[in-house]
Scaffold this motif. Structure first.
Motif, PDB file in Angstrom:
ATOM      1  N   THR A 551       0.829  -1.208   0.000  1.00  0.00           N
ATOM      2  CA  THR A 551       0.000   0.000   0.000  1.00  0.00           C
ATOM      3  C   THR A 551       0.860   1.253   0.000  1.00  0.00           C
ATOM      4  O   THR A 551       0.580   2.229  -0.705  1.00  0.00           O
ATOM      5  CB  THR A 551      -0.929   0.002   1.233  1.00  0.00           C
ATOM      6  N   LYS A 552       1.931   1.218   0.774  1.00  0.00           N
ATOM      7  CA  LYS A 552       2.843   2.363   0.836  1.00  0.00           C
ATOM      8  C   LYS A 552       3.519   2.614  -0.507  1.00  0.00           C
ATOM      9  O   LYS A 552       3.664   3.761  -0.947  1.00  0.00           O
ATOM     10  CB  LYS A 552       3.882   2.111   1.924  1.00  0.00           C
ATOM     11  N   LEU A 553       3.929   1.564  -1.194  1.00  0.00           N
ATOM     12  CA  LEU A 553       4.626   1.727  -2.473  1.00  0.00           C
ATOM     13  C   LEU A 553       3.678   2.157  -3.586  1.00  0.00           C
ATOM     14  O   LEU A 553       4.038   2.985  -4.430  1.00  0.00           O
ATOM     15  CB  LEU A 553       5.322   0.416  -2.859  1.00  0.00           C
ATOM     16  N   ILE A 554       2.471   1.607  -3.614  1.00  0.00           N
ATOM     17  CA  ILE A 554       1.523   1.914  -4.679  1.00  0.00           C
ATOM     18  C   ILE A 554       0.809   3.233  -4.423  1.00  0.00           C
ATOM     19  O   ILE A 554       0.649   4.066  -5.332  1.00  0.00           O
ATOM     20  CB  ILE A 554       0.498   0.777  -4.830  1.00  0.00           C
ATOM     21  N   LEU A 555       0.358   3.459  -3.195  1.00  0.00           N
ATOM     22  CA  LEU A 555      -0.382   4.683  -2.858  1.00  0.00           C
ATOM     23  C   LEU A 555       0.567   5.663  -2.170  1.00  0.00           C
ATOM     24  O   LEU A 555       1.257   6.414  -2.807  1.00  0.00           O
ATOM     25  CB  LEU A 555      -1.585   4.325  -1.991  1.00  0.00           C
ATOM     26  N   ASN A 556       0.604   5.664  -0.848  1.00  0.00           N
ATOM     27  CA  ASN A 556       1.602   6.448  -0.108  1.00  0.00           C
ATOM     28  C   ASN A 556       1.640   5.976   1.334  1.00  0.00           C
ATOM     29  O   ASN A 556       0.800   5.188   1.777  1.00  0.00           O
ATOM     30  CB  ASN A 556       1.344   7.955  -0.194  1.00  0.00           C
ATOM     31  N   GLU A 557       2.637   6.461   2.059  1.00  0.00           N
ATOM     32  CA  GLU A 557       2.830   6.029   3.450  1.00  0.00           C
ATOM     33  C   GLU A 557       1.732   6.541   4.366  1.00  0.00           C
ATOM     34  O   GLU A 557       1.458   5.939   5.411  1.00  0.00           O
ATOM     35  CB  GLU A 557       4.210   6.465   3.952  1.00  0.00           C
ATOM     36  N   PHE A 558       1.077   7.636   3.981  1.00  0.00           N
ATOM     37  CA  PHE A 558       0.001   8.174   4.812  1.00  0.00           C
ATOM     38  C   PHE A 558      -1.145   7.175   4.905  1.00  0.00           C
ATOM     39  O   PHE A 558      -1.692   6.900   5.985  1.00  0.00           O
ATOM     40  CB  PHE A 558      -0.487   9.501   4.228  1.00  0.00           C
ATOM     41  N   VAL A 559      -1.543   6.637   3.758  1.00  0.00           N
ATOM     42  CA  VAL A 559      -2.617   5.641   3.740  1.00  0.00           C
ATOM     43  C   VAL A 559      -2.195   4.396   4.513  1.00  0.00           C
ATOM     44  O   VAL A 559      -2.981   3.825   5.286  1.00  0.00           O
ATOM     45  CB  VAL A 559      -2.979   5.282   2.286  1.00  0.00           C
ATOM     46  N   ALA A 560      -0.939   3.974   4.342  1.00  0.00           N
ATOM     47  CA  ALA A 560      -0.458   2.773   5.018  1.00  0.00           C
ATOM     48  C   ALA A 560      -0.439   2.958   6.537  1.00  0.00           C
ATOM     49  O   ALA A 560      -0.872   2.059   7.286  1.00  0.00           O
ATOM     50  CB  ALA A 560       0.937   2.414   4.505  1.00  0.00           C
ATOM     51  N   TYR A 561       0.057   4.098   7.008  1.00  0.00           N
ATOM     52  CA  TYR A 561       0.072   4.347   8.454  1.00  0.00           C
ATOM     53  C   TYR A 561      -1.346   4.467   9.009  1.00  0.00           C
ATOM     54  O   TYR A 561      -1.627   4.031  10.135  1.00  0.00           O
ATOM     55  CB  TYR A 561       0.855   5.623   8.763  1.00  0.00           C
ATOM     56  N   ASN A 590       7.100   6.205  -3.216  1.00  0.00           N
ATOM     57  CA  ASN A 590       5.845   5.745  -3.805  1.00  0.00           C
ATOM     58  C   ASN A 590       5.670   6.415  -5.158  1.00  0.00           C
ATOM     59  O   ASN A 590       6.396   7.354  -5.508  1.00  0.00           O
ATOM     60  CB  ASN A 590       4.656   6.029  -2.879  1.00  0.00           C
ATOM     61  N   ILE A 591       4.714   5.937  -5.913  1.00  0.00           N
ATOM     62  CA  ILE A 591       4.548   6.411  -7.283  1.00  0.00           C
ATOM     63  C   ILE A 591       4.197   7.897  -7.322  1.00  0.00           C
ATOM     64  O   ILE A 591       4.657   8.633  -8.203  1.00  0.00           O
ATOM     65  CB  ILE A 591       3.471   5.571  -7.995  1.00  0.00           C
ATOM     66  N   GLY A 592       3.413   8.355  -6.362  1.00  0.00           N
ATOM     67  CA  GLY A 592       3.047   9.766  -6.341  1.00  0.00           C
ATOM     68  C   GLY A 592       4.246  10.680  -6.134  1.00  0.00           C
ATOM     69  O   GLY A 592       4.368  11.726  -6.784  1.00  0.00           O
TER      70      GLY A 592
END
Length: 652
Positions: A551-561, A590-592
């Protein structure tokens, strides 16, 4: 060649078929002569030092130029005023300016300080020092003996603060060489002399052997704990070895790898982790810093209470508990930047890594600055050099940005309930890790412009007029960052929901119902080997941690945390799994962020946009692996993992 000046005049260039223009500047009779200085006074004396030219080349930048009310015009107005004149540089695009006589090692003052303060500065400093000394001594008498070292009134934290203030005031009046010269003498007469007896061909293998021995002793000498068995630690160590091997195998030029940089980087990363995770002093220091960051949330809540009412901060909503903290923290950082405090810390970090890891000055500055001010802002610190960076330096600059998080979002994750000590220690560990990993993946094969120089150029274009101006600018910047985070999370989570809905619908026809087919499930299985190599216990946590990493790699660390702290699916993670996940998610890879890095560097130096785009994906992978090495080392070292994790809010 003789040292002489050559004179020439411009030839008449009147147009034969154009309309007459009465502008005196275009009259050929007003053409001028000037000298071209082939040698400076420094060259005449035979001094070999490098001088940096000004005004001889100019590359257009997308970043706007100064406007009439900017700093340079303000300085010219000051120079026209009566009284002492301020030095104002005026560039001549034809003759340039490359002579040391025209250079100043000190920046021109940007505002006049109080004459009273200048006259009585020593008394002001003495008063402040005596005030803090009295406070420290009183606290030592009242709390030093009866309060534990790690308590909020323990003696270690006020000692560190008093020592920092004392040294800062002391070196206003004494040269730093009184410390550095004895240090250099001891170093040159101990470590350097010992190393001189070691054959050159044996130095790198010996250094690697010492680092491996430290890893083995530090990782396996301590007793086992609940799920931190030596088996799990062995897996973490094996995962670290796999990451290094993969980077070596995929290196752009294995023969050009500078193993000194890689070995020292991994060693420093391990020592920082050892200090934080195994020593009481390290735990207390990072705990103190974490408490300060947590206290900032309370101050931001006071502002939220004033704008709404006392019940709103207690709602726990992201928009009223996290975003106000980001706005306040960014404003506070801008104030520290105006005072020069932040630059001082960045420079000290940069000088250490510049000296110990043998990287260029630009690389050291960006690596040291990234955990404090973020990936885009850290690149702005070396804006004059970006157009002239080598390919390896560009790769390193982007890797440093991807390998860590910024201070502006650090408080946001703490507000979510993520452990502050783990986050802060991960940020510090990312500095040497990003330098080592990048130089392993993309070694330096060119001559760098900032070799032997570690300089943070002053940013005159965006300098505030005073502290209030800086704080106001920071508040506006914080509002923009908070708005960007708000909009990005809203859109990403909504889009993720759309993708999950389509995948679940599609999976029903393949009888994939328990669990349903989602983006998290797919990336979880892809990242399953990564979670295993980090040392996550094989007790059902592997897939969950893998889903968070994906999730962190595809979206971002904010969503993962956010998922880690609020999603009921992750509420039953073991303390070891939660700690490893906390370290593994602590980065902007992450991709973003890929678009952010390309956009910022392309704006600073448009001519390098092609190089930036070509190197971006490699730097993204290197940054992600840098973060994962920190997670692997944390899994190798931590013994009391419960002290470093905060239970999920979904568990209650």
């Amino acid at each position: 060649m003789e040292n002489q000046s050559h004179f020439h005049s411009h030839n008449a260039s009147a147009q034969n078929h154009g309309e007459t223009n009465n502008d005196p500047a275009l009259d050929t009779a007003h053409e001028h002569t000037h000298s071209h200085l082939h040698h400076s006074a420094a060259a005449e004396q035979g001094r070999p030092e490098t001088e940096y030219s000004e005004g001889t080349t100019h590359e257009e930048s997308v970043i706007p130029n100064q406007v009439p009310h900017d700093q340079a015009v303000h300085l010219r107005h000051l120079s026209d005023a009566p009284g002492p004149k301020l030095p104002v540089a005026v560039a001549d695009t034809e003759k340039g300016n490359f002579s040391p006589e025209n250079r100043s090692d000190e920046d021109p003052p940007t505002h006049t300080k109080s004459s009273v303060y200048q006259k009585y500065r020593v008394y002001f400093h003495l008063f402040i020092w005596l005030l803090f000394t009295g406070w420290w001594v009183a606290g030592l008498i009242l709390h030093g003996r009866k309060d534990s070292l790690g308590s909020r009134t323990g003696w270690l934290k006020p000692l560190l603060l008093w020592l920092a203030i004392t040294l800062r005031f002391l070196f206003f009046y004494l040269p730093i060489t009184i410390i550095t010269k004895p240090m250099h003498f001891l170093w040159n007469n101990s470590a350097v002399k010992i190393a001189s007896f070691v054959p050159d061909y044996f130095k790198i293998p010996a250094g690697a052997g010492i680092v491996v021995a430290v890893l083995l002793i530090g990782g396996f000498a301590s007793p086992e704990s609940v799920d931190n068995t030596r088996d799990n630690r062995a897996v973490s160590l094996f995962g670290l070895a796999v990451i290094i091997f993969v980077l070596w195998a995929t290196s752009r030029n294995r023969k050009a790898i500078k193993w000194h940089t890689v070995i020292v980087g991994m060693f420093v990363q391990f020592i920082v982790a050892l200090f934080v995770l195994r020593s009481g002093a390290g735990y207390n220091i990072f705990s103190f810093v974490s408490e300060l960051a947590t206290d900032l949330l309370g101050f931001a809540n006071q502002g939220t209470t004033f704008l709404t009412n006392a019940s709103v901060p207690k709602l726990g909503w992201f928009i009223v508990s996290v975003l106000p903290a980001i706005i306040f923290f960014v404003a506070f950082v801008q104030l520290l930047y105006y005072w020069g405090t932040l630059q001082w810390f960045i420079q000290k970090f940069a000088v250490f890594f510049f000296w110990s890891m043998r990287v260029s000055g630009a690389e050291a500055v960006v690596a040291a600055a990234s955990p404090f001010i973020g990936q885009g802002e850290s690149a702005m610190l070396i804006k004059p050099f970006v157009a002239h960076l080598t390919q390896a330096e560009l790769h390193q600059v982007m890797t440093s940005g991807f390998a860590t998080i910024a201070g502006s979002v650090l408080v946001a994750y703490i507000a979510l309930g993520v452990n502050g000590q783990a986050l802060i220690s991960s940020c510090v560990m990312s500095i040497p890790a990003s330098l080592a990993i990048s130089k392993l993946r993309y070694p330096e094969t060119e001559e760098t412009l900032t070799t032997g120089r570690c300089v943070i150029p002053d940013d005159d274009e965006h300098r505030a007029a005073n502290s209030l101006h800086a704080f106001a600018n920071g508040a506006w910047l914080g509002l923009k960052i908070a708005g960007m985070i708000f909009a990005t999370l809203l859109c990403i989570i909504a889009f993720l929901g759309l993708a999950d809905g389509l995948l679940t619908w599609w999976g029903r026809y393949l009888d994939i119902n328990d669990p349903p087919l989602t983006v998290e499930l797919i990336v979880g299985y892809i990242c399953y080997p990564i979670a295993f190599l980090l040392g996550v216990p094989r007790n059902g946590d592997l897939l969950k941690v893998a889903q968070l990493i994906g999730t962190k790699l595809i979206l971002n660390e904010f969503v993962a945390y956010t998922n880690l702290q609020t999603d009921p699916a992750y509420a039953d993670l073991s303390p070891r799994s939660r700690l490893i996940a906390t370290y593994a998610l602590c980065g902007f890879a992450n991709i973003g962020s890929l678009g952010t890095q390309i956009g910022v560097l392309s704006q600073i130096a448009p001519s390098r946009s092609g190089d930036v785009s070509r190197l971006a994906v490699s730097a993204l992978i290197a940054g992600a692996l840098s973060t994962l090495t920190s997670a692997s080392i944390a899994g190798l070292l931590v013994t009391n993992q419960a002290a470093y994790i905060t239970p999920s809010t979904a568990s209650g």
